[in-house]
Design a protein around this motif. Structure first.
Motif, PDB file in Angstrom:
ATOM      1  N   ARG A   1      37.739  -7.290 -12.337  1.00 16.13           N
ATOM      2  CA  ARG A   1      38.584  -8.131 -13.196  1.00 16.13           C
ATOM      3  C   ARG A   1      39.829  -7.425 -13.843  1.00 16.13           C
ATOM      4  O   ARG A   1      40.866  -7.896 -14.000  1.00 16.13           O
ATOM      5  CB  ARG A   1      37.558  -8.341 -14.531  1.00 16.13           C
ATOM      6  CG  ARG A   1      38.084  -9.227 -15.757  1.00 16.13           C
ATOM      7  CD  ARG A   1      36.961  -9.343 -16.761  1.00 16.13           C
ATOM      8  NE  ARG A   1      36.404  -8.082 -17.217  1.00 16.13           N
ATOM      9  CZ  ARG A   1      36.981  -7.301 -17.850  1.00 16.13           C
ATOM     10  NH1 ARG A   1      38.035  -7.550 -18.633  1.00 16.13           N
ATOM     11  NH2 ARG A   1      36.210  -6.171 -18.288  1.00 16.13           N
ATOM     12  N   GLU A   2      39.406  -5.967 -14.086  1.00 15.53           N
ATOM     13  CA  GLU A   2      40.642  -5.452 -14.748  1.00 15.53           C
ATOM     14  C   GLU A   2      41.780  -5.032 -13.566  1.00 15.53           C
ATOM     15  O   GLU A   2      43.025  -5.355 -14.144  1.00 15.53           O
ATOM     16  CB  GLU A   2      40.281  -3.855 -14.892  1.00 15.53           C
ATOM     17  CG  GLU A   2      40.940  -2.960 -15.643  1.00 15.53           C
ATOM     18  CD  GLU A   2      40.295  -1.573 -16.148  1.00 15.53           C
ATOM     19  OE1 GLU A   2      41.156  -0.467 -15.753  1.00 15.53           O
ATOM     20  OE2 GLU A   2      39.509  -1.490 -16.596  1.00 15.53           O
ATOM     21  N   VAL A   3      41.600  -5.026 -12.222  1.00 13.46           N
ATOM     22  CA  VAL A   3      42.760  -4.984 -11.559  1.00 13.46           C
ATOM     23  C   VAL A   3      43.489  -6.429 -11.357  1.00 13.46           C
ATOM     24  O   VAL A   3      44.441  -6.374 -11.554  1.00 13.46           O
ATOM     25  CB  VAL A   3      41.835  -5.147  -9.999  1.00 13.46           C
ATOM     26  CG1 VAL A   3      43.126  -5.320  -9.199  1.00 13.46           C
ATOM     27  CG2 VAL A   3      41.347  -3.724  -9.811  1.00 13.46           C
ATOM     28  N   ALA A   4      42.853  -7.605 -11.531  1.00 17.16           N
ATOM     29  CA  ALA A   4      43.379  -8.937 -11.507  1.00 17.16           C
ATOM     30  C   ALA A   4      44.092  -9.017 -12.916  1.00 17.16           C
ATOM     31  O   ALA A   4      45.101  -9.680 -12.733  1.00 17.16           O
ATOM     32  CB  ALA A   4      42.239 -10.280 -11.520  1.00 17.16           C
ATOM     33  N   GLN A   5      43.587  -8.501 -13.863  1.00 19.09           N
ATOM     34  CA  GLN A   5      44.450  -8.720 -15.136  1.00 19.09           C
ATOM     35  C   GLN A   5      45.669  -7.891 -15.215  1.00 19.09           C
ATOM     36  O   GLN A   5      46.694  -8.299 -15.924  1.00 19.09           O
ATOM     37  CB  GLN A   5      43.392  -7.895 -16.389  1.00 19.09           C
ATOM     38  CG  GLN A   5      42.451  -8.722 -16.719  1.00 19.09           C
ATOM     39  CD  GLN A   5      41.583  -8.220 -17.746  1.00 19.09           C
ATOM     40  OE1 GLN A   5      41.350  -6.846 -17.797  1.00 19.09           O
ATOM     41  NE2 GLN A   5      40.851  -8.910 -18.417  1.00 19.09           N
TER      42      GLN A   5
END
Length: 298
Positions: free
Chosen positions: A53-57
């Motif tokens: 999720r943090e990657v995508a953000q």
């Protein structure tokens, strides 16, 4: 402005692919389930995310390079997955190998969130990943493909859009059929040469310069001759790919007897506990069979 790239999966090939993305100048963030595999990137100042999720953000493009379809689905839609953090209009590229049906499912999951999706499996092994010379087979919309093409070109030399979503995976499975049968042919020649007293250096000279020449002969036969079973591509992964190919062939009512035999041989190799070795470790199955034949004939 350069696309911001997130890379998930820093295994045998993924780590080199991500490094090439960075060398090409794309802002990069990485994630790997086993955090120690990201240490090299962390030491070089590359941000290491705590979740997909943090990657995508923080990414315009998220690349997934993991083992199999269940891993892709977990990364995409599991807890703290990519789709919890991806912005509408961003692009997910699955560079793992699975199947056309799985690619279509991942596309559906992404489209529900307004996220674009491409399936883009690769071939070329660890050597191609290190050197940035992979062949990349892409399925998905032309416009999306063109948008991310510069990112793909940082990892590969030959970039082919095969068609709509799923076509990239189908092309990769076709590639693996040839890879698997070619490996079996080479190993059978080696097994017979050893029994017939033919020097393997002489055999390699002939195979590597004549009509039998191939990447398999050029890259893997020297490894077999040296007893090097370490992976350029893991045997268990080829077994997985061949199983997907057989599944598709069964669905389409296309007989693949050679592929079926190779799948059984790699299943035997896996049962011997050698699935994490390179595909060239198939020679161990033939050695085992030859030993049993010798034992039964005495």
């Amino acid at each position: 402005m350069a696309l911001r790239v997130g890379f998930i999966g820093l295994g045998l090939m993924g780590s080199s692919m991500a490094a090439n993305v960075r060398r090409a100048g794309f802002p990069l963030v990485v994630y790997n389930r086993t955090r120690s595999k990201a240490d090299t990137f962390r030491k070089e100042g590359v941000p290491v995310a705590s979740s997909p999720r943090e990657v995508a953000q923080s990414s315009d493009v998220v690349i997934i390079m993991v083992t199999d379809a269940p891993d892709v689905e977990q990364v995409l839609s599991g807890k703290d997955g990519v789709l919890e953090g991806a912005a509408k209009g961003s692009v997910v590229i699955d560079m793992s190998t699975n199947s056309p049906d799985h690619a279509k499912r991942f596309h559906y999951l992404c489209s529900e969130r307004g996220v674009e999706f491409l399936d883009a499996p690769v071939t070329g092994g660890d050597k191609g990943a290190r050197e940035g010379t992979l062949t990349i087979m892409v399925g998905g919309a032309e416009e999306v493909f063109q948008r991310v093409r510069p990112v793909l070109e940082s990892m590969g030399k030959t970039i082919v859009r095969a068609g709509e979503v799923g076509a990239g995976q189908m092309l990769k499975l076709l590639n693996q059929v040839v890879v698997g049968v070619n490996m079996m042919a080479m190993i059978e020649a080696i097994a017979l040469a050893r029994k017939a007293g033919i020097d393997l250096e002489v055999l390699f000279r002939v195979l590597s310069t004549g009509a039998a020449n191939s990447f398999t002969v050029q890259y893997y036969m020297p490894k077999v001759m040296k007893g090097d079973m370490e992976p350029g591509f893991r045997a268990a992964h080829l077994r997985k790919d061949l199983k997907y190919a057989i599944d598709v062939a069964t669905k389409l009512d296309v007989p693949l007897p050679g592929t079926a035999v190779v799948l059984q041989l790699y299943s035997a190799l896996n049962a011997m506990g050698l699935g994490e070795k390179g595909t060239q470790a198939l020679v161990k199955v033939y050695q085992r069979l030859s030993e049993r034949q010798n034992h039964s004939s005495t």
